[in-house]
Design an enzyme around this catalytic site. Structure first.
Site, PDB file in Angstrom:
ATOM      1  N   GLY A  15      44.829  60.501  32.911  1.00  0.00           N
ATOM      2  CA  GLY A  15      44.902  61.002  34.285  1.00  0.00           C
ATOM      3  C   GLY A  15      44.218  62.348  34.398  1.00  0.00           C
ATOM      4  CD  GLU A 132      60.257  72.963  29.754  1.00  0.00           C
ATOM      5  OE1 GLU A 132      60.871  73.154  28.699  1.00  0.00           O
ATOM      6  OE2 GLU A 132      60.818  72.910  30.864  1.00  0.00           O
ATOM      7  N   GLY A 137      58.418  72.278  36.766  1.00  0.00           N
ATOM      8  CA  GLY A 137      57.052  72.684  36.428  1.00  0.00           C
ATOM      9  C   GLY A 137      56.942  73.666  35.276  1.00  0.00           C
ATOM     10  CD  GLU A 193      55.448  64.133  42.815  1.00  0.00           C
ATOM     11  OE1 GLU A 193      54.994  63.216  42.134  1.00  0.00           O
ATOM     12  OE2 GLU A 193      55.462  65.314  42.431  1.00  0.00           O
ATOM     13  CE  LYS A 208      60.747  67.637  39.677  1.00  0.00           C
ATOM     14  NZ  LYS A 208      60.219  68.355  40.847  1.00  0.00           N
ATOM     15  N   GLY A 309      52.496  72.569  41.332  1.00  0.00           N
ATOM     16  CA  GLY A 309      51.122  73.074  41.408  1.00  0.00           C
ATOM     17  C   GLY A 309      50.401  72.767  40.108  1.00  0.00           C
TER      18      GLY A 309
HETATM   19  N1  LIG Z   1      51.422  68.291  41.006  1.00  0.00           N
HETATM   20  C1  LIG Z   1      52.521  68.914  40.605  1.00  0.00           C
HETATM   21  O1  LIG Z   1      52.862  69.977  41.088  1.00  0.00           O
HETATM   22  C2  LIG Z   1      53.365  68.332  39.522  1.00  0.00           C
HETATM   23  C3  LIG Z   1      54.402  69.107  38.982  1.00  0.00           C
HETATM   24  C4  LIG Z   1      55.205  68.590  37.959  1.00  0.00           C
HETATM   25  C5  LIG Z   1      54.972  67.306  37.498  1.00  0.00           C
HETATM   26  N2  LIG Z   1      53.970  66.567  38.043  1.00  0.00           N
HETATM   27  C6  LIG Z   1      53.774  65.232  37.522  1.00  0.00           C
HETATM   28  O2  LIG Z   1      52.508  65.177  36.884  1.00  0.00           O
HETATM   29  C7  LIG Z   1      51.973  63.866  36.995  1.00  0.00           C
HETATM   30  C8  LIG Z   1      50.575  63.959  37.631  1.00  0.00           C
HETATM   31  O3  LIG Z   1      50.707  64.581  38.895  1.00  0.00           O
HETATM   32  P1  LIG Z   1      49.404  65.044  39.728  1.00  0.00           P
HETATM   33  O4  LIG Z   1      49.941  65.911  40.795  1.00  0.00           O
HETATM   34  O5  LIG Z   1      48.361  65.544  38.827  1.00  0.00           O
HETATM   35  O6  LIG Z   1      48.975  63.641  40.369  1.00  0.00           O
HETATM   36  P2  LIG Z   1      47.519  63.229  40.896  1.00  0.00           P
HETATM   37  O7  LIG Z   1      47.724  62.073  41.799  1.00  0.00           O
HETATM   38  O8  LIG Z   1      46.770  64.415  41.398  1.00  0.00           O
HETATM   39  O9  LIG Z   1      46.798  62.751  39.560  1.00  0.00           O
HETATM   40  C9  LIG Z   1      47.035  61.534  38.921  1.00  0.00           C
HETATM   41  C10 LIG Z   1      45.688  60.977  38.491  1.00  0.00           C
HETATM   42  O10 LIG Z   1      45.894  59.820  37.686  1.00  0.00           O
HETATM   43  C11 LIG Z   1      44.872  58.899  38.010  1.00  0.00           C
HETATM   44  N3  LIG Z   1      45.276  57.562  37.600  1.00  0.00           N
HETATM   45  C12 LIG Z   1      46.063  56.686  38.223  1.00  0.00           C
HETATM   46  N4  LIG Z   1      46.177  55.566  37.512  1.00  0.00           N
HETATM   47  C13 LIG Z   1      45.456  55.741  36.396  1.00  0.00           C
HETATM   48  C14 LIG Z   1      45.185  54.945  35.263  1.00  0.00           C
HETATM   49  N5  LIG Z   1      45.690  53.720  35.163  1.00  0.00           N
HETATM   50  N6  LIG Z   1      44.414  55.446  34.293  1.00  0.00           N
HETATM   51  C15 LIG Z   1      43.889  56.685  34.390  1.00  0.00           C
HETATM   52  N7  LIG Z   1      44.102  57.493  35.453  1.00  0.00           N
HETATM   53  C16 LIG Z   1      44.873  57.025  36.436  1.00  0.00           C
HETATM   54  C17 LIG Z   1      44.684  59.047  39.495  1.00  0.00           C
HETATM   55  O11 LIG Z   1      43.424  58.530  39.906  1.00  0.00           O
HETATM   56  C18 LIG Z   1      44.806  60.549  39.667  1.00  0.00           C
HETATM   57  O12 LIG Z   1      43.556  61.198  39.555  1.00  0.00           O
HETATM   58  C19 LIG Z   1      52.984  63.063  37.784  1.00  0.00           C
HETATM   59  O13 LIG Z   1      53.864  62.417  36.892  1.00  0.00           O
HETATM   60  C20 LIG Z   1      53.745  64.128  38.558  1.00  0.00           C
HETATM   61  O14 LIG Z   1      55.042  63.733  38.911  1.00  0.00           O
HETATM   62  C21 LIG Z   1      53.161  67.053  39.030  1.00  0.00           C
HETATM   63  N1  LIG Z   2      56.424  67.232  44.176  1.00  0.00           N
HETATM   64  C1  LIG Z   2      57.114  68.042  43.235  1.00  0.00           C
HETATM   65  C2  LIG Z   2      56.172  68.512  42.171  1.00  0.00           C
HETATM   66  C3  LIG Z   2      56.874  69.107  41.004  1.00  0.00           C
HETATM   67  O1  LIG Z   2      57.556  68.154  40.281  1.00  0.00           O
HETATM   68  C4  LIG Z   2      57.719  69.226  43.964  1.00  0.00           C
HETATM   69  O2  LIG Z   2      57.469  69.388  45.173  1.00  0.00           O
HETATM   70  O3  LIG Z   2      58.485  69.984  43.384  1.00  0.00           O
HETATM   71 NA    NA Z   3      59.751  72.916  33.130  1.00  0.00          NA
END
Ligand SMILES: NC(=O)c1ccc[n+]([C@@H]2O[C@H](COP(=O)([O-])OP(=O)(O)OC[C@H]3O[C@@H](n4cnc5c(N)ncnc54)[C@H](O)[C@@H]3O)[C@@H](O)[C@H]2O)c1
Ligand SMILES: N[C@@H](CCO)C(=O)O
Ligand code: NA
Length: 435
Positions: A15, A132, A137, A193, A208, A309
């Protein structure tokens, strides 16, 4: 035991979205420091993406669409998963763990449903599973629970673990902006999300909470065990009612030990609640997260920082990556699943809570006593009452002492049906004060 000092640690990234892009940037920018900290270079072996032609600020030669091949190749030591969702993330991580690759993931949805299976696969091959970034985050929280506090007895974990809903609630409270406007801003900033219902309906926070409760109480808790209420039903009236009494509304995740006649259990829930503006969680604004932990010997602790973020989340991912890389280099291993206590999750109805109830009632003799009688009938004790007369009706605000959630709900239902009650304006749980 032989050290593998110097042998490069090869990383597969799954990803490359908001978080993945930042992981790549930090890996490249901090390569020299990471090498020094791990005792070996940490190198990207490949990046699995869905759309290889999309413009990204990452080395194009590392991109592949064959994630399954990437996670099982001999050339990979560690798999970092930042795709999100259950499948294909689950299948890919099981393949990786079974092939002996250590895993770092930010995927709370996956861990909250399938951590037992993932830990079992990790145990089978002796690999590490670190996550973690999945909760709060950037904030170091899971490692303190899994490691630093492993010698203590945790009694309660309560916090703001969803940045999007906190951003919306604090925006509505302070600027008077609409729900839709603040949600749009949260999405633009990369907090929300992909499907914001996961945030606003409390699914993200519930995942969470399940992870936090599992670690805090050494028991298996899944998302389905968590009582969940989102913020969609929080109205301007609720926020105004809270303000009138020196309180503010927050979406809280609460995990606590509860004792009943038949023994100890845990309560795990996510719901909006009023907290006093003097409470430290009340001053957590925007996308910030904060979590209170209470333990027998340590007392109260608060963890605060950026819970969402790209860069903050990538910080937590990199911290885990350094930990698993060190374990590989020095032949160590991180903590395994700890679910030995097996505490049961109690239904919400048995959980002791407190309610704030705001009513519009007829302003005439005997109204207060009729309302008070319903509380007495349900064995719910009243802590405070405030009545304000208006032209032909009155506003009545009641705050209860702690009672079971089931008793409080029945009380509210019955009060709503009293002919003297014109409207139940707001009902919300109260947290963060002596009961
Ligand atoms: N954005 C945040 O603030 C945040 C914070 C904590 C945790 N997370 C977690 O981190 C993870 C990623 O979040 P994000 O915000 O980067 O999401 P995002 O949607 O920006 O990125 C996910 C990426 O994965 C790609 N993808 C989907 N299916 C795929 C596959 N089969 N193979 C390869 N790539 C694939 C998508 O095209 C996309 O680019 C999630 O589990 C989310 O819950 C995000
Ligand atoms: N969508 C989540 C990202 C962090 O897990 C939030 O708003 O807190
Ligand atoms: Na954390």
């Amino acid at each position: 035991m032989a050290s593998h000092e110097g042998k490069p640690i090869r990383v597969a990234l799954l990803g490359c979205g908001t978080v993945g892009t930042e992981v790549v940037r930090l890996l490249i920018d901090q390569a020299a420091d990471l090498t020094a900290r791990v005792g070996a270079p940490v190198e990207l072996a490949g990046i699995a993406v869905r759309k290889p032609n999309k413009h990204r600020e990452v080395p194009a030669e590392l991109l592949t669409t064959d994630a399954e091949a990437l996670v099982t190749t001999d050339d990979v030591d560690v798999v970092v998963e930042v795709i999100g969702g259950i499948e294909p993330a689950r299948a890919l991580l099981l393949s990786a763990l079974r092939a002996g690759k250590s895993v770092v993931t930010a995927n709370k949805a996956l861990l909250a449903e399938h951590s037992a299976e993932l830990f079992e696969a990790a145990d089978g091959s002796g690999a590490d599973l670190y996550f973690e970034a999945a909760v709060a985050g950037a904030i170091p929280l899971l490692r303190p629970l899994r490691e630093s506090l492993a010698g203590d007895r945790i009694t309660r974990v309560m916090g703001i673990v969803n940045g999007t809903t906190n951003f919306i609630l604090s925006g509505m409270d302070s600027t008077g902006a609409s729900y839709a406007e603040t949600l749009e801003e949260a999405t633009r900033l990369g907090y929300a999300e992909a499907d914001p219902t996961a945030d606003v309906d409390g699914f993200d926070a519930a995942s969470k909470a399940a992870i936090l409760a599992s670690l805090a109480f050494h028991s298996r808790v899944t998302a389905a065990d968590v009582h969940r209420e989102g913020i969609a039903s929080v109205s301007a009236a609720d926020i105004a009612a809270a303000k009138a009494l020196g309180r503010t509304v927050k979406l809280l995740a609460i995990c606590e030990r509860v004792t009943h006649d038949d023994g100890e259990g845990i309560s795990v829930r996510v719901h909006p609640a009023m907290i006093p503006t003097s409470h430290p969680l009340a001053s957590v604004h925007g996308a910030f997260n904060a979590v209170f932990v209470e333990a027998d010997a340590a007392g109260e602790m608060m963890f605060y920082g950026q819970g969402a973020g790209g860069a903050p989340t990538a910080s937590a991912v990199l911290g885990d990556l350094v930990a698993v890389a060190r374990n590989r280099t020095h032949r160590g291993r991180g903590p395994r699943e700890s679910a030995y206590a097996g505490l049961p999750v109690r239904p919400m109805g048995q959980t002791p809570t407190r309610y704030h109830i705001s009513l519009d009632v007829a302003d005439r003799a005997g109204v207060l006593s009729q309302v008070a009688a319903v509380f007495a009938e349900h064995d719910v004790s009243i802590a405070a009452v405030r009545q304000e007369g208006r032209v032909d009706d009155a506003s009545l605000v009641i705050v209860t002492h702690a009672a079971t959630d089931a008793a409080l709900r029945s009380t509210v239902d019955k009060i709503g049906g009293l002919p003297v009650v014109r409207e139940v304006v707001s009902v919300m749980r109260v947290e963060g004060e002596e009961s």
